[in-house]
Design a protein around this motif. Structure first.
Motif, PDB file in Angstrom:
ATOM      1  N   LYS A  65       0.825  -1.207   0.000  1.00 54.78           N
ATOM      2  CA  LYS A  65       0.000   0.000   0.000  1.00 54.78           C
ATOM      3  C   LYS A  65       0.857   1.255   0.000  1.00 54.78           C
ATOM      4  O   LYS A  65       0.545   2.239  -0.698  1.00 54.78           O
ATOM      5  CB  LYS A  65      -0.931  -0.008   1.210  1.00 54.78           C
ATOM      6  CG  LYS A  65      -1.914   1.157   1.237  1.00 54.78           C
ATOM      7  CD  LYS A  65      -2.868   1.041   2.417  1.00 54.78           C
ATOM      8  CE  LYS A  65      -3.854   2.205   2.430  1.00 54.78           C
ATOM      9  NZ  LYS A  65      -4.783   2.106   3.592  1.00 54.78           N
ATOM     10  N   ASP A  66       1.929   1.278   0.771  1.00 56.07           N
ATOM     11  CA  ASP A  66       2.810   2.446   0.805  1.00 56.07           C
ATOM     12  C   ASP A  66       3.523   2.650  -0.526  1.00 56.07           C
ATOM     13  O   ASP A  66       3.737   3.796  -0.952  1.00 56.07           O
ATOM     14  CB  ASP A  66       3.847   2.286   1.923  1.00 56.07           C
ATOM     15  CG  ASP A  66       3.220   2.349   3.306  1.00 56.07           C
ATOM     16  OD1 ASP A  66       2.095   2.878   3.418  1.00 56.07           O
ATOM     17  OD2 ASP A  66       3.828   1.843   4.271  1.00 56.07           O
ATOM     18  N   LEU A  67       3.899   1.562  -1.194  1.00 61.32           N
ATOM     19  CA  LEU A  67       4.643   1.689  -2.441  1.00 61.32           C
ATOM     20  C   LEU A  67       3.749   2.041  -3.623  1.00 61.32           C
ATOM     21  O   LEU A  67       4.164   2.776  -4.520  1.00 61.32           O
ATOM     22  CB  LEU A  67       5.382   0.376  -2.743  1.00 61.32           C
ATOM     23  CG  LEU A  67       6.548   0.002  -1.820  1.00 61.32           C
ATOM     24  CD1 LEU A  67       7.076  -1.379  -2.166  1.00 61.32           C
ATOM     25  CD2 LEU A  67       7.662   1.027  -1.913  1.00 61.32           C
ATOM     26  N   ALA A  68       2.521   1.511  -3.635  1.00 61.91           N
ATOM     27  CA  ALA A  68       1.677   1.632  -4.824  1.00 61.91           C
ATOM     28  C   ALA A  68       0.558   2.641  -4.689  1.00 61.91           C
ATOM     29  O   ALA A  68      -0.210   2.823  -5.626  1.00 61.91           O
ATOM     30  CB  ALA A  68       1.089   0.261  -5.173  1.00 61.91           C
ATOM     31  N   SER A  69       0.427   3.298  -3.551  1.00 62.78           N
ATOM     32  CA  SER A  69      -0.718   4.187  -3.350  1.00 62.78           C
ATOM     33  C   SER A  69      -0.698   5.385  -4.288  1.00 62.78           C
ATOM     34  O   SER A  69      -1.753   5.884  -4.686  1.00 62.78           O
ATOM     35  CB  SER A  69      -0.740   4.669  -1.892  1.00 62.78           C
ATOM     36  OG  SER A  69       0.474   5.338  -1.568  1.00 62.78           O
ATOM     37  N   ASN A  70       0.489   5.870  -4.685  1.00 59.30           N
ATOM     38  CA  ASN A  70       0.587   7.044  -5.556  1.00 59.30           C
ATOM     39  C   ASN A  70       0.695   6.695  -7.035  1.00 59.30           C
ATOM     40  O   ASN A  70       0.878   7.583  -7.863  1.00 59.30           O
ATOM     41  CB  ASN A  70       1.807   7.892  -5.149  1.00 59.30           C
ATOM     42  CG  ASN A  70       1.657   8.475  -3.764  1.00 59.30           C
ATOM     43  OD1 ASN A  70       0.560   8.801  -3.336  1.00 59.30           O
ATOM     44  ND2 ASN A  70       2.768   8.592  -3.051  1.00 59.30           N
ATOM     45  N   HIS A  71       0.614   5.410  -7.363  1.00 55.22           N
ATOM     46  CA  HIS A  71       0.720   4.986  -8.761  1.00 55.22           C
ATOM     47  C   HIS A  71      -0.670   4.782  -9.353  1.00 55.22           C
ATOM     48  O   HIS A  71      -1.579   4.305  -8.650  1.00 55.22           O
ATOM     49  CB  HIS A  71       1.526   3.690  -8.855  1.00 55.22           C
ATOM     50  CG  HIS A  71       2.023   3.397 -10.227  1.00 55.22           C
ATOM     51  ND1 HIS A  71       1.235   2.812 -11.198  1.00 55.22           N
ATOM     52  CD2 HIS A  71       3.224   3.614 -10.812  1.00 55.22           C
ATOM     53  CE1 HIS A  71       1.931   2.669 -12.303  1.00 55.22           C
ATOM     54  NE2 HIS A  71       3.143   3.147 -12.105  1.00 55.22           N
ATOM     55  N   PRO A  72      -0.887   5.123 -10.616  1.00 54.99           N
ATOM     56  CA  PRO A  72      -2.229   4.941 -11.206  1.00 54.99           C
ATOM     57  C   PRO A  72      -2.724   3.499 -11.181  1.00 54.99           C
ATOM     58  O   PRO A  72      -3.914   3.256 -11.023  1.00 54.99           O
ATOM     59  CB  PRO A  72      -2.031   5.432 -12.656  1.00 54.99           C
ATOM     60  CG  PRO A  72      -0.875   6.367 -12.585  1.00 54.99           C
ATOM     61  CD  PRO A  72       0.027   5.839 -11.523  1.00 54.99           C
ATOM     62  N   ALA A  73      -1.810   2.530 -11.322  1.00 55.60           N
ATOM     63  CA  ALA A  73      -2.194   1.118 -11.307  1.00 55.60           C
ATOM     64  C   ALA A  73      -2.029   0.479  -9.937  1.00 55.60           C
ATOM     65  O   ALA A  73      -2.102  -0.739  -9.811  1.00 55.60           O
ATOM     66  CB  ALA A  73      -1.368   0.340 -12.335  1.00 55.60           C
ATOM     67  N   GLY A  74      -1.817   1.283  -8.919  1.00 53.20           N
ATOM     68  CA  GLY A  74      -1.552   0.729  -7.595  1.00 53.20           C
ATOM     69  C   GLY A  74      -2.757   0.100  -6.929  1.00 53.20           C
ATOM     70  O   GLY A  74      -2.616  -0.783  -6.080  1.00 53.20           O
ATOM     71  N   LEU A 151       5.360  -5.421  -9.028  1.00 53.19           N
ATOM     72  CA  LEU A 151       5.339  -4.044  -8.540  1.00 53.19           C
ATOM     73  C   LEU A 151       6.704  -3.390  -8.678  1.00 53.19           C
ATOM     74  O   LEU A 151       6.809  -2.204  -9.025  1.00 53.19           O
ATOM     75  CB  LEU A 151       4.876  -4.022  -7.083  1.00 53.19           C
ATOM     76  CG  LEU A 151       4.776  -2.646  -6.410  1.00 53.19           C
ATOM     77  CD1 LEU A 151       3.793  -1.758  -7.171  1.00 53.19           C
ATOM     78  CD2 LEU A 151       4.346  -2.791  -4.959  1.00 53.19           C
ATOM     79  N   ASP A 152       7.755  -4.136  -8.436  1.00 47.81           N
ATOM     80  CA  ASP A 152       9.099  -3.595  -8.561  1.00 47.81           C
ATOM     81  C   ASP A 152       9.398  -3.215 -10.013  1.00 47.81           C
ATOM     82  O   ASP A 152       9.963  -2.145 -10.290  1.00 47.81           O
ATOM     83  CB  ASP A 152      10.111  -4.629  -8.062  1.00 47.81           C
ATOM     84  CG  ASP A 152      11.531  -4.090  -8.080  1.00 47.81           C
ATOM     85  OD1 ASP A 152      11.794  -3.078  -7.404  1.00 47.81           O
ATOM     86  OD2 ASP A 152      12.383  -4.677  -8.757  1.00 47.81           O
ATOM     87  N   CYS A 153       9.012  -4.072 -10.963  1.00 49.05           N
ATOM     88  CA  CYS A 153       9.207  -3.747 -12.382  1.00 49.05           C
ATOM     89  C   CYS A 153       8.383  -2.536 -12.794  1.00 49.05           C
ATOM     90  O   CYS A 153       8.845  -1.692 -13.568  1.00 49.05           O
ATOM     91  CB  CYS A 153       8.841  -4.955 -13.244  1.00 49.05           C
ATOM     92  SG  CYS A 153       9.928  -6.382 -13.027  1.00 49.05           S
ATOM     93  N   LEU A 154       7.167  -2.437 -12.260  1.00 51.44           N
ATOM     94  CA  LEU A 154       6.308  -1.302 -12.598  1.00 51.44           C
ATOM     95  C   LEU A 154       6.885   0.010 -12.088  1.00 51.44           C
ATOM     96  O   LEU A 154       6.888   1.024 -12.789  1.00 51.44           O
ATOM     97  CB  LEU A 154       4.909  -1.529 -12.023  1.00 51.44           C
ATOM     98  CG  LEU A 154       3.867  -0.445 -12.329  1.00 51.44           C
ATOM     99  CD1 LEU A 154       3.555  -0.428 -13.821  1.00 51.44           C
ATOM    100  CD2 LEU A 154       2.592  -0.702 -11.527  1.00 51.44           C
ATOM    101  N   LEU A 155       7.399   0.000 -10.869  1.00 58.39           N
ATOM    102  CA  LEU A 155       7.963   1.219 -10.295  1.00 58.39           C
ATOM    103  C   LEU A 155       9.265   1.615 -10.998  1.00 58.39           C
ATOM    104  O   LEU A 155       9.556   2.803 -11.134  1.00 58.39           O
ATOM    105  CB  LEU A 155       8.208   1.020  -8.802  1.00 58.39           C
ATOM    106  CG  LEU A 155       6.951   0.839  -7.932  1.00 58.39           C
ATOM    107  CD1 LEU A 155       7.331   0.589  -6.486  1.00 58.39           C
ATOM    108  CD2 LEU A 155       6.043   2.048  -8.033  1.00 58.39           C
TER     109      LEU A 155
END
Length: 210
Positions: A65-74, A151-155
């Motif tokens: 949640k902390d890593l993906a909350s600011n991403h459009p696909a999070g 998620l790591d590849c996406l970021l």
């Protein structure tokens, strides 16, 4: 961490099976003390393994949640972690509750207050939920590792900052070099110079002395 949790769950399952076998092999009160001590240890191990696994999914869900909350696909990643918890938590909780009930009510069987079949049914239910919990925990821990790789590849593929400096647009062309154009034509203070002095000496013939 994953390997340690799965190993603890597997060991607790094996210990529970051994405890059940010891209970069926008892003749009268022979081996009752060993059955009780091993059952107590098994209950502690099952409770520890299942509760730590639940905390693992809570912590990793918070991390996603902390890593993906600011991403459009999070939002998709966050929903997947919620689904992991929704599937793993019920059998893990039931495994803890039934195992504790089996141990506590076992004392009632020893004092002939509770029929032995109640103890047997609770032990069978406990073993069932322990097996189901172990299977789902192993499956969704693997799924969570795949999720973290995605998620790591996406970021990494998403730029961390916008192009260009913040606070304005960069100039369109190369910078204009500054050059000195000389001193100001009008001196500070005093009378300005006459045009003749600026032009130079007169172009006419020299004046002869009388």
């Amino acid at each position: 961490m994953v390997l340690a949790l799965l190993t603890t769950s597997l060991v607790s399952m094996v210990c529970f099976i051994v405890t059940v076998v010891m209970g069926f092999m008892m003749v009268g009160r022979t081996g009752l003390g060993q059955h009780f001590l091993f059952g107590f240890f098994t209950t502690f191990l099952v409770t520890l393994a299942q509760s730590m696994t639940m905390f693992y999914f809570i912590g990793t869900g918070r991390q996603v949640k902390d890593l993906a909350s600011n991403h459009p696909a999070g939002s998709d990643f966050i929903q997947r972690t919620k689904r992991f918890k929704a599937v793993v938590f019920p059998p893990a909780m039931w495994a803890i509750l039934f195992t504790m009930a089996t141990m506590i009510l076992g004392a009632g069987v020893d004092t002939h207050v509770i029929p032995p079949f109640v103890h047997t049914v609770l032990a069978a239910a406990s073993l069932y939920f322990i097996l189901i919990a172990f299977w789902k925990e192993a499956k969704y821990m693997i799924e969570h590792n795949k999720l973290m790789l995605e998620l790591d590849c996406l970021l990494k593929a998403t730029p961390s900052s916008s192009v260009g400096p913040t606070g304005g647009r960069p100039p369109a062309g190369p910078p204009t070099p500054s050059s000195s154009v000389g001193p100001t034509g009008r001196p500070t203070g005093g009378t300005p110079a006459s045009p003749a002095s600026l032009i130079g000496p007169s172009a006419g013939p020299p004046t002869q002395d009388a």
